[in-house]
Design a protein around this motif. Structure first.
Motif, PDB file in Angstrom:
ATOM      1  N   VAL A 281       0.943  -1.152   0.070  1.00 18.22           N
ATOM      2  CA  VAL A 281      -0.037  -0.243   0.062  1.00 18.22           C
ATOM      3  C   VAL A 281       0.755   1.248  -0.053  1.00 18.22           C
ATOM      4  O   VAL A 281       0.643   2.469  -0.560  1.00 18.22           O
ATOM      5  CB  VAL A 281      -1.004   0.065   1.060  1.00 18.22           C
ATOM      6  N   ASN A 282       2.101   1.163   0.844  1.00 19.62           N
ATOM      7  CA  ASN A 282       2.767   2.293   0.748  1.00 19.62           C
ATOM      8  C   ASN A 282       3.668   2.511  -0.338  1.00 19.62           C
ATOM      9  O   ASN A 282       4.297   3.873  -0.565  1.00 19.62           O
ATOM     10  CB  ASN A 282       3.634   2.220   1.954  1.00 19.62           C
ATOM     11  N   THR A 283       4.173   1.622  -0.968  1.00 16.56           N
ATOM     12  CA  THR A 283       4.888   1.645  -2.263  1.00 16.56           C
ATOM     13  C   THR A 283       4.383   1.302  -3.576  1.00 16.56           C
ATOM     14  O   THR A 283       4.924   1.698  -4.775  1.00 16.56           O
ATOM     15  CB  THR A 283       6.370   0.926  -2.104  1.00 16.56           C
ATOM     16  N   GLY A 284       3.152   0.616  -3.768  1.00 17.54           N
ATOM     17  CA  GLY A 284       2.450   0.180  -4.866  1.00 17.54           C
ATOM     18  C   GLY A 284       1.815   0.856  -5.496  1.00 17.54           C
ATOM     19  O   GLY A 284       1.424   2.123  -4.935  1.00 17.54           O
ATOM     20  N   ARG A 285       0.992   0.525  -6.615  1.00 21.97           N
ATOM     21  CA  ARG A 285       0.049   1.261  -7.346  1.00 21.97           C
ATOM     22  C   ARG A 285      -0.881   0.116  -7.935  1.00 21.97           C
ATOM     23  O   ARG A 285      -0.767  -1.131  -7.826  1.00 21.97           O
ATOM     24  CB  ARG A 285       0.585   1.998  -8.285  1.00 21.97           C
ATOM     25  N   VAL A 286      -2.201   0.640  -8.325  1.00 25.10           N
ATOM     26  CA  VAL A 286      -3.086  -0.207  -8.721  1.00 25.10           C
ATOM     27  C   VAL A 286      -2.619  -1.003 -10.081  1.00 25.10           C
ATOM     28  O   VAL A 286      -2.138  -0.594 -11.166  1.00 25.10           O
ATOM     29  CB  VAL A 286      -4.641   0.465  -9.144  1.00 25.10           C
ATOM     30  N   GLY A 287      -3.231  -2.376 -10.045  1.00 18.91           N
ATOM     31  CA  GLY A 287      -2.764  -3.251 -11.201  1.00 18.91           C
ATOM     32  C   GLY A 287      -3.679  -4.494 -11.044  1.00 18.91           C
ATOM     33  O   GLY A 287      -4.663  -4.787 -10.096  1.00 18.91           O
ATOM     34  N   ILE A 288      -3.486  -5.370 -11.883  1.00 20.18           N
ATOM     35  CA  ILE A 288      -4.299  -6.887 -11.920  1.00 20.18           C
ATOM     36  C   ILE A 288      -3.285  -7.968 -12.065  1.00 20.18           C
ATOM     37  O   ILE A 288      -2.365  -7.933 -12.643  1.00 20.18           O
ATOM     38  CB  ILE A 288      -5.126  -6.773 -13.197  1.00 20.18           C
ATOM     39  N   PHE A 289      -3.186  -8.627 -11.127  1.00 20.25           N
ATOM     40  CA  PHE A 289      -2.578 -10.038 -10.844  1.00 20.25           C
ATOM     41  C   PHE A 289      -3.070 -11.119 -10.189  1.00 20.25           C
ATOM     42  O   PHE A 289      -3.919 -10.771  -9.281  1.00 20.25           O
ATOM     43  CB  PHE A 289      -1.259  -9.360 -10.182  1.00 20.25           C
ATOM     44  N   HIS A 290      -2.902 -12.263 -10.554  1.00 19.33           N
ATOM     45  CA  HIS A 290      -3.329 -13.415  -9.840  1.00 19.33           C
ATOM     46  C   HIS A 290      -4.934 -13.313  -9.846  1.00 19.33           C
ATOM     47  O   HIS A 290      -5.641 -13.695  -8.651  1.00 19.33           O
ATOM     48  CB  HIS A 290      -2.898 -13.433  -8.430  1.00 19.33           C
ATOM     49  N   GLY A 291      -5.618 -12.818 -10.781  1.00 19.96           N
ATOM     50  CA  GLY A 291      -6.866 -12.664 -10.913  1.00 19.96           C
ATOM     51  C   GLY A 291      -7.579 -11.675 -10.227  1.00 19.96           C
ATOM     52  O   GLY A 291      -8.819 -11.630  -9.879  1.00 19.96           O
ATOM     53  N   MET A 292      -6.878 -10.555  -9.651  1.00 20.03           N
ATOM     54  CA  MET A 292      -7.613  -9.857  -8.804  1.00 20.03           C
ATOM     55  C   MET A 292      -6.978  -8.206  -9.111  1.00 20.03           C
ATOM     56  O   MET A 292      -5.928  -8.185  -9.520  1.00 20.03           O
ATOM     57  CB  MET A 292      -7.248 -10.026  -7.369  1.00 20.03           C
ATOM     58  N   LYS A 293      -7.816  -7.156  -8.933  1.00 25.48           N
ATOM     59  CA  LYS A 293      -7.581  -5.794  -9.298  1.00 25.48           C
ATOM     60  C   LYS A 293      -7.241  -5.325  -7.853  1.00 25.48           C
ATOM     61  O   LYS A 293      -8.147  -5.273  -6.954  1.00 25.48           O
ATOM     62  CB  LYS A 293      -8.572  -5.018  -9.678  1.00 25.48           C
ATOM     63  N   SER A 294      -5.833  -4.848  -7.598  1.00 26.50           N
ATOM     64  CA  SER A 294      -5.776  -4.258  -6.063  1.00 26.50           C
ATOM     65  C   SER A 294      -4.408  -3.548  -6.381  1.00 26.50           C
ATOM     66  O   SER A 294      -4.030  -3.269  -7.254  1.00 26.50           O
ATOM     67  CB  SER A 294      -5.495  -5.620  -5.294  1.00 26.50           C
ATOM     68  N   TYR A 295      -3.774  -3.439  -5.265  1.00 25.79           N
ATOM     69  CA  TYR A 295      -2.437  -2.530  -5.121  1.00 25.79           C
ATOM     70  C   TYR A 295      -1.328  -3.576  -5.389  1.00 25.79           C
ATOM     71  O   TYR A 295      -1.365  -4.627  -4.635  1.00 25.79           O
ATOM     72  CB  TYR A 295      -2.110  -1.766  -3.801  1.00 25.79           C
ATOM     73  N   PHE A 296      -0.236  -3.350  -6.036  1.00 23.72           N
ATOM     74  CA  PHE A 296       0.722  -4.206  -6.284  1.00 23.72           C
ATOM     75  C   PHE A 296       2.080  -3.503  -6.428  1.00 23.72           C
ATOM     76  O   PHE A 296       2.328  -2.337  -6.838  1.00 23.72           O
ATOM     77  CB  PHE A 296       0.536  -4.913  -7.361  1.00 23.72           C
ATOM     78  N   CYS A 297       3.215  -4.118  -6.000  1.00 24.25           N
ATOM     79  CA  CYS A 297       4.479  -3.413  -6.265  1.00 24.25           C
ATOM     80  C   CYS A 297       4.816  -3.857  -7.718  1.00 24.25           C
ATOM     81  O   CYS A 297       4.696  -4.969  -7.918  1.00 24.25           O
ATOM     82  CB  CYS A 297       5.527  -4.275  -5.170  1.00 24.25           C
ATOM     83  N   GLN A 298       5.208  -2.621  -8.449  1.00 20.14           N
ATOM     84  CA  GLN A 298       5.405  -2.901  -9.888  1.00 20.14           C
ATOM     85  C   GLN A 298       6.612  -1.984 -10.146  1.00 20.14           C
ATOM     86  O   GLN A 298       7.076  -1.026  -9.481  1.00 20.14           O
ATOM     87  CB  GLN A 298       4.246  -2.209 -10.580  1.00 20.14           C
ATOM     88  N   ASP A 299       7.421  -2.234 -11.216  1.00 20.03           N
ATOM     89  CA  ASP A 299       8.335  -1.430 -11.667  1.00 20.03           C
ATOM     90  C   ASP A 299       7.655  -0.588 -12.507  1.00 20.03           C
ATOM     91  O   ASP A 299       6.686  -0.388 -12.995  1.00 20.03           O
ATOM     92  CB  ASP A 299       9.673  -2.524 -12.273  1.00 20.03           C
ATOM     93  N   LYS A 300       8.728   0.207 -13.099  1.00 21.01           N
ATOM     94  CA  LYS A 300       8.392   1.413 -14.256  1.00 21.01           C
ATOM     95  C   LYS A 300       7.483   0.865 -15.299  1.00 21.01           C
ATOM     96  O   LYS A 300       6.602   1.821 -15.868  1.00 21.01           O
ATOM     97  CB  LYS A 300       9.250   2.302 -14.481  1.00 21.01           C
TER      98      LYS A 300
END
Length: 248
Positions: free
Chosen positions: A123-142
């Motif tokens: 939550v503190n470093t990630g942004r919204v994305g889709i992974f493992h069948g869900m839309k949520s916050y994820f740590c992502q690269d640029k």
């Protein structure tokens, strides 16, 4: 798990962390769907799994609520739990969501710090994305790819958070705070020495934040900390963190 008859397969692909274990389990499930049932232990993945796990884990907050009313005749001022995918935290929070006077605080694994790449504080470093069948916050690269994450805790090194936690964050109902390895290790040692309770290193993240905020609160305030597991499994890792040459 082997003692109870399960076949345990170690995952060696990718970063060999929880993310990769979930990916491999999903691959196996969808390729053998006629004779395979997929289960997971956190509030993440495609519907209905986050709901199923939440409803089972909600026994935690139901019992907290019943017991605290019996013992103190009022609700706690704060409920604190560690968050990886977020099952024990969601279980701890669920029956308090409709009680706005109760602060709900999820403690994420900051690893070596949220200003480094070695963190799992979604939550503190990630942004919204889709992974493992869900839309949520994820740590992502640029480029939007799921980033490798790190934590001293194997149970918290997941690059995402359950979608209901993301919702509670977005509406401002729950707080999600980062806790570093060092803070968690100090809390692990503190509870072990003072109470004789060896907490899981996951749970020690919640203890660390409670130790931080308790001195800022009035003495009659009530904090409930979810100790979600035993730390026997973590003693060798803590010793190594402190410089001991010890292995399981």
């Amino acid at each position: 798990m082997r003692l109870l008859g399960a076949k345990v397969i170690s995952v060696k692909t990718g970063t060999a962390t929880l993310k990769d274990a979930v990916s491999e389990a999903m691959r196996e499930w969808v390729s053998e769907i006629d004779n395979t049932h997929y289960c997971l232990g956190s509030v993440m993945g495609p519907h209905p799994f986050p709901t199923i796990v939440r409803d089972f884990q909600a026994v935690i907050s139901r019992e907290i609520k019943e017991q605290i009313k019996e013992k103190e005749d009022r609700l706690p001022d704060a409920v604190i739990a560690c968050v990886g995918g977020g099952s024990n935290a969601m279980g701890s929070f669920y029956h308090f969501i409709q009680d706005p006077q109760v602060r709900l605080i999820g403690c994420e694994a900051a690893g070596r710090g949220i200003d480094t790449f070695e963190t799992a504080a979604t939550v503190n470093t990630g942004r919204v994305g889709i992974f493992h069948g869900m839309k949520s916050y994820f740590c992502q690269d640029k480029d939007g790819q799921i980033a490798p994450v790190y934590s001293i805790s194997a149970g918290l090194d997941y690059p995402g958070i359950g979608p209901e936690h993301a919702y509670l964050h977005d509406i401002g109902r729950a707080e999600y705070v980062p806790v570093t390895d060092d803070e968690a290790v100090c809390a692990f040692e503190y509870l072990s020495k003072t109470e004789g309770i060896i907490p899981a290193i996951e749970s020690a993240h919640a203890i660390a934040h409670a130790m931080k905020i308790a001195p800022t609160m009035d003495q009659d305030r009530i904090i409930v900390i979810t100790i979600s597991g035993r730390g026997d499994k973590d003693c060798a890792a803590i010793a190594r963190y402190r410089g001991e040459d010890i292995h399981e």
